[in-house]
Design an enzyme around this catalytic site. Structure first.
Site, mmCIF file in Angstrom:
data_model
loop_
_atom_site.group_PDB
_atom_site.id
_atom_site.type_symbol
_atom_site.label_atom_id
_atom_site.label_comp_id
_atom_site.label_asym_id
_atom_site.label_seq_id
_atom_site.Cartn_x
_atom_site.Cartn_y
_atom_site.Cartn_z
ATOM 1 N N MET A 169 -29.537 74.969 79.552
ATOM 2 C CA MET A 169 -29.074 74.283 80.673
ATOM 3 C C MET A 169 -28.145 73.213 80.307
ATOM 4 O O MET A 169 -28.282 72.420 79.284
ATOM 5 C CB MET A 169 -30.241 73.634 81.484
ATOM 6 C CG MET A 169 -31.464 74.552 81.713
ATOM 7 S SD MET A 169 -32.378 74.678 80.296
ATOM 8 C CE MET A 169 -33.391 73.305 80.736
ATOM 9 N N SER A 211 -25.068 80.007 83.625
ATOM 10 C CA SER A 211 -25.867 80.417 84.843
ATOM 11 C C SER A 211 -24.771 81.145 86.021
ATOM 12 O O SER A 211 -23.458 81.164 85.586
ATOM 13 C CB SER A 211 -26.033 79.077 85.366
ATOM 14 O OG SER A 211 -27.329 78.265 84.423
ATOM 15 N N SER A 225 -30.767 81.862 90.128
ATOM 16 C CA SER A 225 -31.144 81.358 91.531
ATOM 17 C C SER A 225 -30.708 80.068 92.159
ATOM 18 O O SER A 225 -31.598 79.158 92.333
ATOM 19 C CB SER A 225 -32.647 81.314 91.517
ATOM 20 O OG SER A 225 -33.165 82.724 91.064
ATOM 21 N N CYS A 236 -26.937 71.235 88.098
ATOM 22 C CA CYS A 236 -26.857 72.217 87.281
ATOM 23 C C CYS A 236 -25.706 72.013 86.265
ATOM 24 O O CYS A 236 -24.426 71.908 86.860
ATOM 25 C CB CYS A 236 -26.591 73.533 87.910
ATOM 26 S SG CYS A 236 -26.297 74.967 86.727
#
Length: 411
Positions: free
Chosen positions: A332, A37, A87, A122
């Site tokens: 993730m 990410s 994002s 995250c």
């Protein structure tokens, strides 16, 4: 003569019009990749004063920096990448918690809606938190070796959990370069081991329903067996074959099928209610971030999105997970914590897909390649407890300086 008067009037009108628009404000920020990410990182006290506390002004600042909401789904006028992986916003400060170095607050910025989801973590960007904290004076200098590893003790504010990031240090500086390859990331970098300590508190349930496997009833679907787990991030695990998939699907097979995305979102929403995360479907719709929905299958050979061949012998199982309504290009970090936990507990759908039995770590296939995750889980008086979950990521500063945005018009 009249033309000169008209021109002057026009000039005056334009001047008045222009004077209504204030210059942009600029905010110190760092653009970083963490794992698979990337996002915009801020020190809390570098934000505008009104954004240093939770609220609509802070949300408007983060939305405008990313470029959301964007009906074109491109983020052309912002720093976002128009995917759930790109994002993201992170706010860091010296920790207020004893025995920790840095407080880490994560905001998942919606792409097409004016919404910042603060409900979860995250895991990928966690890998970048440690290096940012060291580089920005959030870790005491006495804890940073001249050469070696600095263990950054992170307090994850969204979920109230401790995470340990082992950041390599060379000549007193964070080492970002190296030869560690992370599938889903093009170039090598330095390895950053991450340990998610007690991802489920002792007074919380690893399995919110008390069952290793539940039966989920969704309108227009046959009853679906599902493992609902709360570790890393609340996640719903289904068998790929029960959803009509092989488990080796790449992004386009799912993301290019609008009907499939609609169906999976409906299943996810009903899972959220069954899991106790939301009282009803309407409330569940307000969070795209939790729970995650994933499907698993036994190990089988496949070709990754980059064209690399992975044999069945290299992995223990396949996992495909959706984030913010789309199939993730890799995995993730928080979902990997859930995978590791579920794999370590005999009888879950994830554990059975990996061959069953007592497993301390698994290597799973995802669209971009493979990832190894380890977990230590024990059962005490029929209740499962998770000591920690570990995996390796990498991180790198992409750009640092200031972001500029128009002053948010929020009262």
């Amino acid at each position: 003569m009249s033309s000169e008067v008209t021109l002057s009037a026009t000039d005056n009108a334009q001047t008045k019009s222009h004077s209504l628009h204030a210059p942009q404000i600029k905010i110190p920020a760092t653009y970083m990749r963490g794992g698979t990410s990337k996002g915009v990182f801020y020190k809390l006290d570098d934000l505008p004063v009104a954004a240093q506390v939770p609220g609509s002004y802070r949300d408007e600042v983060l939305l405008r920096v990313i470029g959301s909401p964007d009906p074109y789904a491109k983020h052309t006028d912002g720093m976002g990448g128009a995917t759930s992986s790109t994002s993201k916003s992170v706010i860091l400060s010296k920790s207020t918690q004893a025995g920790h170095d840095v407080d880490y607050l994560f905001g998942q910025v919606a792409i097409d809606k004016p919404f910042v989801d603060w409900s979860g973590n995250c895991g990928n960007l966690t890998a970048a938190v440690g290096s940012f904290a060291i580089n920005n004076g959030l870790v005491d200098a006495a804890r940073i070796p001249e050469n070696g590893v600095c263990e950054v003790r992170i307090w994850q504010q969204n979920i109230g959990k401790t995470i340990l990031a082992s950041v390599p240090i060379t000549n007193g500086q964070v080492q970002e370069t190296g030869d560690f390859m992370l599938d889903g990331v093009t170039f090598p970098a330095a390895e950053v081991p991450i340990a998610f300590v007690a991802p489920v508190e002792s007074d919380e349930a690893v399995f919110p329903t008390g069952q290793l496997v539940d039966t989920l009833v969704v309108p227009d679907e046959a009853p679906l067996e599902v493992t609902m787990i709360n570790s890393g991030i609340p996640t719903l695990f289904f068998r790929a074959e029960d959803l009509g998939y092989t488990g080796t699907e790449l992004q386009e097979a799912i993301n290019g099928d609008v009907n499939a995305l609609t169906r999976l979102e409906k299943i996810r929403l009903h899972g959220a209610v069954h899991m106790g995360l939301s009282p009803d479907i309407e409330t569940a719709q307000t969070s795209q971030h939790i729970p995650k929905i994933a499907f698993v299958s036994e190990a089988k050979s496949y070709t990754t999105s980059s064209g690399a061949a992975v044999s069945a012998e290299q992995i223990d199982l396949h996992v495909r997970a959706l984030s913010m309504g789309k199939l993730h290009h890799a995995m993730m970090g928080t979902a990997a914590v859930a995978i590791g936990t579920a794999a370590a507990i005999p009888g879950t759908i994830v554990n059975l897909a990996a061959g069953g039995g007592e497993l301390t770590d698994v290597t799973f296939g995802h669209p971009s390649g493979t990832l190894k995750v380890g977990a230590k889980a024990t059962q005490n008086d029929s209740k499962w407890e998770v000591e920690q979950v570990t995996m390796s990521r990498s991180a790198r500063v992409l750009m640092e300086g200031w972001v500029r945005i128009p002053e948010p018009q929020v009262k």
